[in-house]
Design a protein around this motif. Structure first.
Motif, short mmCIF file in Angstrom:
data_model
loop_
_atom_site.label_atom_id
_atom_site.label_comp_id
_atom_site.label_asym_id
_atom_site.label_seq_id
_atom_site.Cartn_x
_atom_site.Cartn_y
_atom_site.Cartn_z
N ILE A 124 4.49 15.18 -6.69
CA ILE A 124 4.45 15.61 -5.31
C ILE A 124 5.67 14.59 -4.43
CG2 ILE A 124 3.37 15.53 -2.97
CD1 ILE A 124 0.85 15.37 -4.49
N ASP A 125 6.80 15.61 -3.72
CA ASP A 125 7.78 15.17 -3.18
C ASP A 125 7.26 14.45 -1.76
OD1 ASP A 125 10.27 14.14 -2.71
OD2 ASP A 125 10.93 16.23 -1.75
N ILE A 126 7.36 13.33 -1.50
CA ILE A 126 7.31 12.59 -0.43
C ILE A 126 8.18 11.82 0.34
CG2 ILE A 126 6.10 10.92 -1.25
CD1 ILE A 126 4.18 10.97 1.22
N ASP A 127 8.52 12.08 1.54
CA ASP A 127 9.72 11.39 2.18
C ASP A 127 8.97 10.53 3.49
OD1 ASP A 127 12.07 10.13 3.24
OD2 ASP A 127 12.73 12.16 3.93
N PHE A 128 8.47 9.65 3.27
CA PHE A 128 7.72 8.93 4.36
C PHE A 128 8.20 7.32 4.29
CE2 PHE A 128 4.27 6.18 5.59
CZ PHE A 128 4.02 6.56 6.91
N MET B 73 0.84 -1.34 0.10
CA MET B 73 0.12 -0.17 0.07
C MET B 73 0.83 1.37 0.14
SD MET B 73 -2.96 -1.04 -0.38
CE MET B 73 -3.68 0.56 -0.50
N PHE B 74 1.82 1.31 0.82
CA PHE B 74 2.61 2.57 1.04
C PHE B 74 3.53 2.51 -0.36
CE2 PHE B 74 2.24 2.35 5.71
CZ PHE B 74 1.52 3.29 5.60
N HIS B 75 3.98 1.57 -0.90
CA HIS B 75 4.52 1.74 -2.42
C HIS B 75 3.66 2.40 -3.27
CE1 HIS B 75 7.22 0.75 -5.41
NE2 HIS B 75 6.36 0.05 -6.20
N LYS B 76 2.47 1.61 -3.33
CA LYS B 76 1.38 2.23 -4.19
C LYS B 76 1.25 3.53 -4.10
CE LYS B 76 -0.63 -1.96 -5.45
NZ LYS B 76 -2.18 -2.75 -5.64
N GLU B 77 0.95 4.38 -2.84
CA GLU B 77 0.85 5.38 -2.36
C GLU B 77 2.06 6.64 -2.90
OE1 GLU B 77 -2.10 7.24 -1.37
OE2 GLU B 77 -3.13 5.30 -2.02
N LYS B 78 3.21 5.89 -2.61
CA LYS B 78 4.26 6.59 -2.97
C LYS B 78 4.48 6.96 -4.60
CE LYS B 78 7.95 6.45 -0.39
NZ LYS B 78 9.20 5.75 0.40
N GLN B 79 4.00 5.93 -5.18
CA GLN B 79 3.97 6.14 -6.60
C GLN B 79 2.98 6.92 -7.24
OE1 GLN B 79 6.39 3.97 -8.16
NE2 GLN B 79 5.82 5.44 -10.16
N VAL B 80 1.85 6.91 -6.60
CA VAL B 80 0.85 7.99 -7.06
C VAL B 80 1.53 9.51 -6.71
CG1 VAL B 80 -1.65 8.76 -6.35
CG2 VAL B 80 -1.29 6.35 -6.66
N TYR B 81 1.97 9.69 -5.61
CA TYR B 81 2.72 10.79 -5.42
C TYR B 81 3.69 11.53 -6.46
CZ TYR B 81 -0.06 11.28 -0.96
OH TYR B 81 -0.84 11.45 -0.03
N GLU B 82 4.49 10.67 -6.67
CA GLU B 82 5.67 10.71 -7.64
C GLU B 82 5.16 11.09 -8.95
OE1 GLU B 82 8.59 7.47 -7.19
OE2 GLU B 82 8.99 7.78 -5.45
N ASN B 83 4.09 10.34 -9.31
CA ASN B 83 3.58 10.56 -10.69
C ASN B 83 2.75 11.92 -10.99
OD1 ASN B 83 4.07 7.78 -11.28
ND2 ASN B 83 2.17 6.92 -11.20
N GLU B 84 2.47 12.50 -9.46
CA GLU B 84 1.76 13.60 -9.60
C GLU B 84 2.80 14.76 -9.44
OE1 GLU B 84 -1.73 13.51 -6.97
OE2 GLU B 84 -2.72 12.10 -8.20
#
Length: 97
Positions: A79-83, A66-77
């Protein structure tokens, strides 16, 4: 029962190796994620250890997916996320090794 005596022996051995502190504030601890409801009993037994271990294993795989998929969505949009979610897999490995 045999399982209860084995469980008690494992816990006593772990406590001895960790210094047998009287509370978790005094020294090292082992933390496992519990999904509420499974462990809501007066005494947890050896069987409960396997239930909690299985739940922790499932939670580990769920978080990875789930977190991998969510991080991928953020990256595709863009959005820089470091979680980094809490990872208790080293505890799981300790028990299954």
């Amino acid at each position: 029962t045999l399982y209860a005596r084995l469980f008690d022996n494992i816990i006593a051995s772990m406590n001895a190796r960790m210094g047998n502190h009287s509370s978790f504030r005094d020294g090292p601890t082992i933390g496992l994620l519990d999904i509420f409801g499974f462990e809501d009993m007066p005494v947890n037994g050896f069987e409960q250890l396997f239930i909690n271990l299985t739940n922790e294993w499932i939670q580990y795989h769920f978080n990875n997916v789930m977190f991998h998929k969510e991080k991928q969505v953020y990256e595709n949009e863009g959005i820089d996320i470091d979680f980094q979610p809490q990872d208790n897999f080293s505890c799981v490995q300790l028990f299954i090794s």
